[in-house]
Design a protein around this motif. Structure first.
Motif, PDB file in Angstrom:
ATOM      1  N   SER A  58       1.336  -1.221  -0.125  1.00 12.05           N
ATOM      2  CA  SER A  58      -0.126   0.271   0.328  1.00 12.05           C
ATOM      3  C   SER A  58       1.453   1.198  -0.102  1.00 12.05           C
ATOM      4  CB  SER A  58      -1.064  -0.251   1.385  1.00 12.05           C
ATOM      5  OG  SER A  58      -0.547   0.557   2.250  1.00 12.05           O
ATOM      6  N   THR A  60       1.322   3.220   2.451  1.00 11.25           N
ATOM      7  CA  THR A  60       2.459   3.488   3.620  1.00 11.25           C
ATOM      8  C   THR A  60       3.725   2.300   3.064  1.00 11.25           C
ATOM      9  OG1 THR A  60       0.286   3.927   5.039  1.00 11.25           O
ATOM     10  CG2 THR A  60       2.824   3.274   6.017  1.00 11.25           C
ATOM     11  N   THR A 136      -3.681  14.135   2.512  1.00 15.05           N
ATOM     12  CA  THR A 136      -4.980  13.692   2.403  1.00 15.05           C
ATOM     13  C   THR A 136      -6.154  14.109   3.732  1.00 15.05           C
ATOM     14  OG1 THR A 136      -3.949  12.443   1.599  1.00 15.05           O
ATOM     15  CG2 THR A 136      -6.141  11.852   1.664  1.00 15.05           C
ATOM     16  N   LYS A 187      -5.665   5.354  -5.166  1.00  9.21           N
ATOM     17  CA  LYS A 187      -6.295   7.327  -5.312  1.00  9.21           C
ATOM     18  C   LYS A 187      -5.638   7.545  -6.401  1.00  9.21           C
ATOM     19  CE  LYS A 187      -4.259   6.778  -0.259  1.00  9.21           C
ATOM     20  NZ  LYS A 187      -4.301   7.618   0.891  1.00  9.21           N
TER      21      LYS A 187
HETATM   22  C1  LIG Z   1      -3.405   7.849   1.542  1.00  9.25           C
HETATM   23  C2  LIG Z   1      -2.607   8.460   2.231  1.00  9.25           C
HETATM   24  C3  LIG Z   1      -1.261   7.305   2.301  1.00  9.25           C
HETATM   25  C4  LIG Z   1      -1.664   6.329   3.077  1.00  9.25           C
HETATM   26  O1  LIG Z   1      -1.271   4.551   1.832  1.00  9.25           O
HETATM   27  P1  LIG Z   1      -2.605   3.842   2.440  1.00  9.25           P
HETATM   28  O2  LIG Z   1      -2.479   3.136   0.765  1.00  9.25           O
HETATM   29  O3  LIG Z   1      -3.513   3.375   3.097  1.00  9.25           O
HETATM   30  O4  LIG Z   1      -1.070   2.611   2.741  1.00  9.25           O
HETATM   31  C5  LIG Z   1      -0.350   8.125   2.454  1.00  9.25           C
HETATM   32  N1  LIG Z   1       0.253   9.097   2.183  1.00  9.25           N
HETATM   33  C6  LIG Z   1      -1.251   9.590   2.053  1.00  9.25           C
HETATM   34  C7  LIG Z   1      -0.586  11.065   1.376  1.00  9.25           C
HETATM   35  C8  LIG Z   1      -2.268   9.447   1.773  1.00  9.25           C
HETATM   36  O5  LIG Z   1      -3.326  10.239   1.029  1.00  9.25           O
END
Ligand SMILES: *Cc1c(COP(=O)(O)O)cnc(C)c1O
Length: 363
Positions: A58, A60, A136, A187
């Motif tokens: 993901s 992270t 976010t 995203k």
């Molecule tokens: C969604 C998001 C993350 C984390 O992503 P995951 O896929 O939930 O691990 C990190 N940074 C930003 C800015 C995000 O929008």
């Protein structure tokens, strides 16, 4: 159903189809062709000609990869954080033994490049600076170009979390000199969760040579060697690469600049509509995000109840506030597969739900 959280985002029909493709040999010719295509198109989204590594993880995971491939335990790191995701980036560095200083901003505001410059002038040297392009948790976009300028006046590397901006808000990896940039599939890239992407510039690779934080699964040097023959060190999430390929084709068909313009337009429509409903935005217009809008909960609103009403009665799924903003805001994701009609549906539902008595705790 209107899924309007800031990820996972809805995926277009062509992406749904691609995700259900039969498996292929991840070392075979179909996969090779796909990896080459996906990597090249992702580089275009990052506006980079540098190495672009795909990871099965993901977002992270992409942040962790950025840290462990460039830093050593004990390194001094400056976290420029304006919200929960900036804080997460800092925590990852700390978990791996970096000495992290935090330069914070009030939630809902952007990092001030002059403040970063001043901090660096009085606290340098740092091995790296961590920054979130689009925060976010608050719906704020940082001026990464300006921050990069002041960081590059020092020796520090600049690591950028672009998870909620790649393929939605313009980001110029090479032109701005960003050493490491990270994103993930669910995203702006309109794909299911499960893939992360990390770009590594020459200065980042130089640091990689001496970086001593433990790494194995996220070793980008290994990923780079495997990518020379369009392969990955371990079995990748093949289905999601099929999906991502379809999404990247859709992005290229629309044209990246048109994609950015659509996000700008949609976000302005959203903010205008929210204000017309008599609600207040968390972020000032000058730093408001094109991909996420954070709305202040009006007096008397119980956010969890309001969001549940939206979901159950109107089929609109929005996100609550995180950390210190829990109960104080709700957030609308408008990135990836989104257009004006989606904004209008969300606004209509919010307007209706606001009229419902049950959202007001005291009522
Ligand atoms: C969604 C998001 C993350 C984390 O992503 P995951 O896929 O939930 O691990 C990190 N940074 C930003 C800015 C995000 O929008």
């Amino acid at each position: 159903m209107q899924l309007r959280i800031p990820g996972p985002t809805p995926i277009p029909p062509s992406v749904i189809d691609a995700a259900s493709h039969q498996m292929v040999n991840h070392r075979g010719p179909e996969f090779v062709a796909m990896m080459r295509d996906v990597t090249t198109r992702l580089q275009a989204c990052f506006k980079t000609t540098q190495d672009l590594l795909l990871l099965t993880a993901s977002g992270t995971g992409s942040l962790e990869a950025a840290i462990v491939n460039t830093l050593s335990p004990g390194d001094r790191v400056l976290s420029v954080t304006i919200g929960s995701f900036g804080d997460r980036f800092a925590e990852i560095a700390e978990a791996h033994g970096a000495q992290v200083d935090r330069l914070r901003a009030t939630p809902g505001t952007a990092a001030d490049p002059a403040a970063v410059q001043h901090w660096l002038a009085t606290h340098a040297p740092y091995k790296a600076v961590l920054v979130t392009h689009n925060e976010t948790s608050t719906g704020v976009t940082n001026d990464v170009a300006a921050i990069a300028k002041v960081v590059h006046a020092t020796e520090a590397l600049l690591l950028v979390d672009a998870v909620s901006s790649v393929a939605s808000i313009d980001l110029e990896t090479d032109a701005w000199g960003l050493d490491v940039v990270t994103t993930c599939s669910q995203k702006g890239l309109m794909s299911p969760p499960g893939l992360a992407a990390v770009s590594m510039g020459p200065r980042a690779w130089q640091s990689y040579q001496s970086a001593r934080m433990p790494r194995y699964y996220f070793d980008l040097g290994k990923a780079k060697r495997e990518l020379e023959h369009w392969a990955t060190p371990a079995t990748p999430a093949v289905s999601i690469i099929f999906a991502l390929q379809a999404a990247l084709h859709q992005i290229d068909d629309e044209g990246l600049d048109n994609v950015f313009a659509r996000h700008r337009r949609v976000s302005q429509r959203m903010r205008q509509g929210i204000k017309s409903l008599g609600l207040e935005l968390l972020a000032a217009e000058s730093c408001a995000s094109d991909t996420v809008t954070a709305v202040k909960a009006p007096a008397g609103m119980h956010v969890a109840t309001f969001l549940e009403t939206l979901r159950a009665d109107y089929g609109v799924v929005l996100a609550p506030g995180q950390a210190s903003l829990a109960g104080k805001i709700f957030r609308i994701g408008h990135l990836g597969y989104v257009d004006d009609a989606d904004v209008d549906e969300v606004l209509e539902a919010i307007g209706q739900a606001l009229k419902s008595q049950s959202v007001l705790a005291g009522a």
